[in-house]
Design an enzyme around this catalytic site. Structure first.
Site, PDB file in Angstrom:
ATOM      1  N   HIS A 162       0.870  -1.190   0.000  1.00  0.00           N
ATOM      2  CA  HIS A 162       0.000   0.000   0.000  1.00  0.00           C
ATOM      3  C   HIS A 162       0.903   1.234   0.000  1.00  0.00           C
ATOM      4  CE1 HIS A 162      -3.714  -1.964   2.168  1.00  0.00           C
ATOM      5  NE2 HIS A 162      -4.036  -1.711   0.916  1.00  0.00           N
ATOM      6  N   CYS A 256      -2.289   2.776   9.151  1.00  0.00           N
ATOM      7  CA  CYS A 256      -3.314   1.796   8.752  1.00  0.00           C
ATOM      8  C   CYS A 256      -4.516   1.837   9.696  1.00  0.00           C
ATOM      9  CB  CYS A 256      -2.749   0.385   8.750  1.00  0.00           C
ATOM     10  SG  CYS A 256      -1.390   0.135   7.624  1.00  0.00           S
TER      11      CYS A 256
HETATM   12  N1  ARG Z   1      -3.753  -7.216   6.800  1.00  0.00           N
HETATM   13  C1  ARG Z   1      -4.250  -6.023   6.154  1.00  0.00           C
HETATM   14  C2  ARG Z   1      -4.310  -6.248   4.658  1.00  0.00           C
HETATM   15  O1  ARG Z   1      -3.436  -6.919   4.146  1.00  0.00           O
HETATM   16  C3  ARG Z   1      -3.371  -4.873   6.483  1.00  0.00           C
HETATM   17  C4  ARG Z   1      -3.864  -3.586   5.952  1.00  0.00           C
HETATM   18  C5  ARG Z   1      -2.965  -2.450   6.311  1.00  0.00           C
HETATM   19  N2  ARG Z   1      -3.529  -1.220   5.975  1.00  0.00           N
HETATM   20  C6  ARG Z   1      -2.884  -0.227   5.381  1.00  0.00           C
HETATM   21  N3  ARG Z   1      -3.519   0.909   5.271  1.00  0.00           N
HETATM   22  N4  ARG Z   1      -1.696  -0.363   4.863  1.00  0.00           N
HETATM   23  O2  ARG Z   1      -5.202  -5.775   3.991  1.00  0.00           O
END
Ligand code: ARG
Length: 264
Positions: A162, A256
């Site tokens: 991300h 996150c």
């Molecule tokens: N386990 C989650 C996923 O893989 C983590 C999300 C993390 N969020 C972020 N905004 N980077 O979707």
């Protein structure tokens, strides 16, 4: 004062491998995750921010990662369309919350986008990541909905899946980012746009140091990223380091957990 939407990790767990940080064989201590997350909420409230809590959904282990639920600017919300089947049921919970939150408009787009996981409003432009989660076509949808400049950035390393794992901004001029996460032309674009930015090292990025939030004066960063914490404070910002080690097991940290309701 900033407005944040957050979700208590009441059902937090690591049961799949949506990203390379997740290993379901590693035990997760939910009560520790909750304590650590509560420290983040307390810190935001001490800094004067307003935290709005979403009701956690049963059986939704990643719902704590509120940043993925949408992106909002000036009381207009573009809701997320989650990439993974596991996380799609979160959408209804968050949308129900958004519908009751008094936004001028809640837009449900067509293409996959994981909200502020991949969209970052700097105060001037909307930086938009793609490569692993958010479909590049959603960048156009965001551009139309918000009517602002959207800058597409290509992520190339699955560890930084991300945009918010590879970049955050403190002021419209100061972005902190890890060049190795981006395709060469995207890194060049970032250097051109942020000549006063801070370039992080791979060690900083591996410690999730880029997964931070800021309110112009105060920066909230994962304590795991000690080196970057020092550099950002040496640059003159008030840094607050917070330990979210349990949430890191799911590949998430400070940012996150924080959906920011941005304003221009
Ligand atoms: N386990 C989650 C996923 O893989 C983590 C999300 C993390 N969020 C972020 N905004 N980077 O979707």
């Amino acid at each position: 004062m900033n407005r944040y939407v957050m979700c208590r990790p009441e059902h937090f767990d690591v049961v799949s491998t949506l990203n390379p940080w997740m290993d379901p064989s590693v035990p997760v201590f939910r009560s520790t995750a909750i304590e650590q997350w509560e420290q983040l909420v307390d810190l935001y409230e001490d800094l004067g921010h307003d935290v709005d809590l979403v009701q956690p959904g049963v059986g939704l282990p990643d719902m704590v990662f509120a940043a993925n639920a949408g992106v909002a600017i000036d009381n207009r919300m573009m809701a997320a369309v989650m990439w993974s089947a596991e996380r799609r049921p979160e959408e209804a919970h968050y949308r129900k919350h958004f519908d009751r939150s008094g936004f001028d408009e809640v837009f449900v787009p067509e293409h996959v986008n994981e909200g502020e996981g991949d969209f970052l409003f700097t105060g001037q432009v909307l930086l938009a990541g793609t490569g692993f989660r958010t479909d590049r076509r959603s960048h156009r949808e965001a551009q139309r909905f918000f009517d602002i400049e959207v800058v597409t950035l290509q992520l190339i390393d699955p560890r930084w899946y991300h945009l918010d794992t590879a970049l955050f901004s403190i002021t419209p001029e100061v972005a902190v980012w890890y060049p190795g996460a981006f395709a060469p032309d995207s890194a060049a674009e970032l250097r051109r746009r942020f000549p006063d930015g801070i370039e992080a090292t791979e060690a900083d990025a591996l410690a999730f140091g880029l997964n931070s939030t800021a309110d112009v004066r105060h920066v909230v960063m994962p304590a795991s990223a000690g080196g970057l914490v020092m550099r950002v404070s040496d640059a003159g910002f008030a840094v607050h380091a917070i330990d979210l080690s349990e949430l890191l097991k799911a590949g998430g940290s400070v940012k996150c957990c924080t959906l920011e309701l941005n304003s221009t």
